[in-house]
Design a protein around this motif. Structure first.
Motif, PDB file in Angstrom:
ATOM      1  N   ALA A  67       0.809  -1.217   0.000  1.00 36.62           N
ATOM      2  CA  ALA A  67       0.000   0.000   0.000  1.00 36.62           C
ATOM      3  C   ALA A  67       0.846   1.271   0.000  1.00 36.62           C
ATOM      4  CB  ALA A  67      -0.944   0.003   1.212  1.00 36.62           C
ATOM      5  N   GLY A  68       2.116   1.161   0.368  1.00 35.70           N
ATOM      6  CA  GLY A  68       2.990   2.322   0.373  1.00 35.70           C
ATOM      7  C   GLY A  68       3.259   2.893   1.754  1.00 35.70           C
ATOM      8  N   LYS A  69       3.129   2.072   2.800  1.00 35.85           N
ATOM      9  CA  LYS A  69       3.332   2.557   4.166  1.00 35.85           C
ATOM     10  C   LYS A  69       4.760   3.032   4.403  1.00 35.85           C
ATOM     11  CE  LYS A  69       1.985  -1.396   5.768  1.00 35.85           C
ATOM     12  NZ  LYS A  69       1.625  -2.062   4.523  1.00 35.85           N
ATOM     13  N   THR A  70       5.745   2.252   3.965  1.00 43.72           N
ATOM     14  CA  THR A  70       7.145   2.621   4.175  1.00 43.72           C
ATOM     15  C   THR A  70       7.474   3.902   3.418  1.00 43.72           C
ATOM     16  OG1 THR A  70       7.756   0.313   4.498  1.00 43.72           O
ATOM     17  CG2 THR A  70       9.534   1.832   3.967  1.00 43.72           C
ATOM     18  N   GLU A  71       7.003   4.005   2.189  1.00 40.39           N
ATOM     19  CA  GLU A  71       7.236   5.221   1.402  1.00 40.39           C
ATOM     20  C   GLU A  71       6.577   6.426   2.062  1.00 40.39           C
ATOM     21  OE1 GLU A  71       9.106   6.141  -1.359  1.00 40.39           O
ATOM     22  OE2 GLU A  71      10.017   4.232  -0.848  1.00 40.39           O
ATOM     23  N   ALA A  72       5.362   6.250   2.583  1.00 39.29           N
ATOM     24  CA  ALA A  72       4.661   7.352   3.243  1.00 39.29           C
ATOM     25  C   ALA A  72       5.453   7.848   4.448  1.00 39.29           C
ATOM     26  CB  ALA A  72       3.256   6.918   3.662  1.00 39.29           C
ATOM     27  N   SER A  73       5.992   6.918   5.247  1.00 36.16           N
ATOM     28  CA  SER A  73       6.762   7.343   6.424  1.00 36.16           C
ATOM     29  C   SER A  73       8.030   8.076   6.009  1.00 36.16           C
ATOM     30  CB  SER A  73       7.084   6.155   7.334  1.00 36.16           C
ATOM     31  OG  SER A  73       7.950   5.250   6.699  1.00 36.16           O
ATOM     32  N   LYS A  74       8.670   7.634   4.918  1.00 33.92           N
ATOM     33  CA  LYS A  74       9.865   8.327   4.436  1.00 33.92           C
ATOM     34  C   LYS A  74       9.524   9.728   3.950  1.00 33.92           C
ATOM     35  CE  LYS A  74      11.439   4.813   1.839  1.00 33.92           C
ATOM     36  NZ  LYS A  74      12.302   4.042   0.926  1.00 33.92           N
ATOM     37  N   LYS A  75       8.399   9.874   3.268  1.00 35.96           N
ATOM     38  CA  LYS A  75       7.995  11.193   2.757  1.00 35.96           C
ATOM     39  C   LYS A  75       7.686  12.152   3.904  1.00 35.96           C
ATOM     40  CE  LYS A  75       8.373   9.967  -1.503  1.00 35.96           C
ATOM     41  NZ  LYS A  75       9.639  10.249  -2.158  1.00 35.96           N
ATOM     42  N   VAL A  93      20.979  15.148  13.218  1.00 36.09           N
ATOM     43  CA  VAL A  93      19.897  14.315  13.769  1.00 36.09           C
ATOM     44  C   VAL A  93      18.953  13.885  12.656  1.00 36.09           C
ATOM     45  CG1 VAL A  93      17.868  14.328  15.276  1.00 36.09           C
ATOM     46  CG2 VAL A  93      20.028  15.317  16.080  1.00 36.09           C
ATOM     47  N   ARG A  94      18.540  14.830  11.802  1.00 35.86           N
ATOM     48  CA  ARG A  94      17.628  14.515  10.702  1.00 35.86           C
ATOM     49  C   ARG A  94      18.235  13.498   9.750  1.00 35.86           C
ATOM     50  NH1 ARG A  94      15.699  20.474   8.896  1.00 35.86           N
ATOM     51  NH2 ARG A  94      15.329  21.215  10.982  1.00 35.86           N
ATOM     52  N   ASP A  95      19.498  13.708   9.407  1.00 32.88           N
ATOM     53  CA  ASP A  95      20.167  12.775   8.494  1.00 32.88           C
ATOM     54  C   ASP A  95      20.185  11.368   9.070  1.00 32.88           C
ATOM     55  OD1 ASP A  95      20.586  14.806   6.700  1.00 32.88           O
ATOM     56  OD2 ASP A  95      22.701  15.090   7.203  1.00 32.88           O
ATOM     57  N   ARG A  96      20.435  11.261  10.362  1.00 31.82           N
ATOM     58  CA  ARG A  96      20.463   9.936  10.997  1.00 31.82           C
ATOM     59  C   ARG A  96      19.097   9.264  10.939  1.00 31.82           C
ATOM     60  NH1 ARG A  96      24.260  11.336  16.194  1.00 31.82           N
ATOM     61  NH2 ARG A  96      26.209  11.419  15.022  1.00 31.82           N
ATOM     62  N   LEU A  97      18.039  10.036  11.176  1.00 32.56           N
ATOM     63  CA  LEU A  97      16.694   9.463  11.099  1.00 32.56           C
ATOM     64  C   LEU A  97      16.383   8.997   9.681  1.00 32.56           C
ATOM     65  CD1 LEU A  97      14.589  11.888  13.313  1.00 32.56           C
ATOM     66  CD2 LEU A  97      15.030   9.478  13.743  1.00 32.56           C
ATOM     67  N   LEU A  98      16.693   9.842   8.696  1.00 30.38           N
ATOM     68  CA  LEU A  98      16.394   9.489   7.304  1.00 30.38           C
ATOM     69  C   LEU A  98      17.258   8.337   6.818  1.00 30.38           C
ATOM     70  CD1 LEU A  98      15.974  13.065   5.788  1.00 30.38           C
ATOM     71  CD2 LEU A  98      14.185  11.349   6.101  1.00 30.38           C
ATOM     72  N   LEU A  99      18.526   8.317   7.232  1.00 32.71           N
ATOM     73  CA  LEU A  99      19.443   7.292   6.753  1.00 32.71           C
ATOM     74  C   LEU A  99      19.280   5.953   7.473  1.00 32.71           C
ATOM     75  CD1 LEU A  99      22.640   9.477   6.231  1.00 32.71           C
ATOM     76  CD2 LEU A  99      21.105   8.561   4.477  1.00 32.71           C
ATOM     77  N   SER A 100      18.526   5.943   8.580  1.00 31.45           N
ATOM     78  CA  SER A 100      18.300   4.671   9.273  1.00 31.45           C
ATOM     79  C   SER A 100      17.333   3.785   8.503  1.00 31.45           C
ATOM     80  CB  SER A 100      17.773   4.912  10.691  1.00 31.45           C
ATOM     81  OG  SER A 100      16.451   5.428  10.647  1.00 31.45           O
ATOM     82  N   ASN A 101      16.467   4.378   7.681  1.00 31.26           N
ATOM     83  CA  ASN A 101      15.474   3.596   6.945  1.00 31.26           C
ATOM     84  C   ASN A 101      16.072   2.521   6.046  1.00 31.26           C
ATOM     85  OD1 ASN A 101      12.819   3.861   7.653  1.00 31.26           O
ATOM     86  ND2 ASN A 101      12.456   5.656   6.396  1.00 31.26           N
ATOM     87  N   PRO A 102      17.100   2.825   5.224  1.00 32.24           N
ATOM     88  CA  PRO A 102      17.659   1.757   4.379  1.00 32.24           C
ATOM     89  C   PRO A 102      18.232   0.586   5.183  1.00 32.24           C
ATOM     90  CG  PRO A 102      18.368   3.897   3.572  1.00 32.24           C
ATOM     91  CD  PRO A 102      17.672   4.132   4.882  1.00 32.24           C
ATOM     92  N   PRO A 135      13.274  19.603  15.437  1.00 36.34           N
ATOM     93  CA  PRO A 135      13.551  18.213  15.821  1.00 36.34           C
ATOM     94  C   PRO A 135      14.926  18.107  16.476  1.00 36.34           C
ATOM     95  CG  PRO A 135      13.629  18.475  13.432  1.00 36.34           C
ATOM     96  CD  PRO A 135      13.233  19.782  13.997  1.00 36.34           C
ATOM     97  N   VAL A 136      14.968  17.482  17.640  1.00 40.24           N
ATOM     98  CA  VAL A 136      16.233  17.381  18.372  1.00 40.24           C
ATOM     99  C   VAL A 136      16.672  15.933  18.584  1.00 40.24           C
ATOM    100  CG1 VAL A 136      16.013  19.596  19.556  1.00 40.24           C
ATOM    101  CG2 VAL A 136      15.015  17.554  20.596  1.00 40.24           C
ATOM    102  N   GLY A 137      15.849  15.001  18.212  1.00 38.97           N
ATOM    103  CA  GLY A 137      16.236  13.603  18.387  1.00 38.97           C
ATOM    104  C   GLY A 137      15.121  12.688  17.936  1.00 38.97           C
ATOM    105  N   GLY A 138      15.404  11.435  18.031  1.00 37.32           N
ATOM    106  CA  GLY A 138      14.404  10.447  17.665  1.00 37.32           C
ATOM    107  C   GLY A 138      14.957   9.055  17.889  1.00 37.32           C
ATOM    108  N   HIS A 139      14.079   8.129  18.064  1.00 41.15           N
ATOM    109  CA  HIS A 139      14.508   6.745  18.187  1.00 41.15           C
ATOM    110  C   HIS A 139      13.348   5.820  17.830  1.00 41.15           C
ATOM    111  CE1 HIS A 139      12.879   7.717  22.171  1.00 41.15           C
ATOM    112  NE2 HIS A 139      12.644   6.447  22.322  1.00 41.15           N
ATOM    113  N   ILE A 140      13.692   4.592  17.613  1.00 42.03           N
ATOM    114  CA  ILE A 140      12.696   3.589  17.284  1.00 42.03           C
ATOM    115  C   ILE A 140      12.403   2.813  18.558  1.00 42.03           C
ATOM    116  CG2 ILE A 140      12.262   1.514  15.931  1.00 42.03           C
ATOM    117  CD1 ILE A 140      14.075   2.883  13.785  1.00 42.03           C
ATOM    118  N   LEU A 141      11.160   2.906  19.003  1.00 42.66           N
ATOM    119  CA  LEU A 141      10.779   2.281  20.260  1.00 42.66           C
ATOM    120  C   LEU A 141      10.493   0.794  20.082  1.00 42.66           C
ATOM    121  CD1 LEU A 141       8.383   5.072  21.537  1.00 42.66           C
ATOM    122  CD2 LEU A 141      10.735   4.669  22.218  1.00 42.66           C
ATOM    123  N   SER A 142       9.924   0.419  18.951  1.00 45.53           N
ATOM    124  CA  SER A 142       9.624  -0.983  18.674  1.00 45.53           C
ATOM    125  C   SER A 142       9.955  -1.285  17.225  1.00 45.53           C
ATOM    126  CB  SER A 142       8.135  -1.284  18.897  1.00 45.53           C
ATOM    127  OG  SER A 142       7.788  -1.067  20.234  1.00 45.53           O
TER     128      SER A 142
END
Length: 192
Positions: A67-75, A93-102, A135-142
């Motif tokens: 359905a495009g869920k991963t693409e939607a989150s990247k956008k 911080v932003r680069d790290r969040l965006l670059l973690s997806n691949p 944005p000052v940070g972010g992490h993946i909780l699950s």
């Protein structure tokens, strides 16, 4: 289309010119229903309400496979990367969040009958903003992975990409240390 404050979108399975910086600027700071429905409107609305109410907000992305869920989150992440206030530290911080997806996709994507690069995982990503809305940070909780895929694939499907990538590109010493052989046909889980 919108259903209240929900966006219902369809994956067109082709590249459309609707995710540009120009589109981002068009939706930035605009009232929710002023422009046609768009992911950027959802992202902007959640951000502006968060800033005005000083309260946590979330965007839930749901849908069936392909359905495009991963693409939607990247956008949405790209939208925040372009439109939020920035400093050099925030850009890191932003680069790290965006670059973690691949990386997450390599470990959690697999070939299915409908999609050669299907996400077989779910994630709950938390992006933290300061009181100014930057944005000052972010992490993946699950990070929930489809474990059954490791031991069983339907006919015509494959295991997670990372396994094949490791067999193909892994150093000989690393493969030996892990007890792996380069040929994927040697693994019962992959050929049964």
């Amino acid at each position: 289309t919108y259903i209240g404050s929900l966006l219902v979108s369809v994956n067109p399975y082709q590249e459309l010119d609707i995710y540009t910086v120009t589109q981002m600027q068009l939706y930035r700071g605009v009232n929710f229903f002023e422009l046609p429905p768009h992911l950027y409107a959802i992202a902007d609305n959640a951000y502006r309400v968060m800033c005005s109410e000083y309260n946590n907000h979330f965007i839930l992305i749901s849908g069936e496979s392909g359905a495009g869920k991963t693409e939607a989150s990247k956008k949405i992440l790209q939208y925040y990367a372009v439109t939020c206030p920035t400093t050099e530290q925030l850009q890191i911080v932003r680069d790290r969040l965006l670059l973690s997806n691949p990386v997450l996709e390599a470990f959690g994507n697999a070939k299915t009958l409908r999609n050669d690069n299907s996400s077989r995982f779910g994630k709950y990503m938390d992006i933290q903003f300061d009181f100014k809305g930057a944005p000052v940070g972010g992490h993946i909780l699950s990070y929930l992975i489809e474990k059954s895929r490791v031991v069983h694939q339907n006919h015509g499907e494959r295991n997670f990409h990372i396994f094949y990538q490791l067999l193909e590109g892994g150093d000989k010493d690393l493969l030996c240390w892990l007890g792996l052989e380069r040929n994927p046909q040697k693994y019962m889980y992959l050929i049964q």
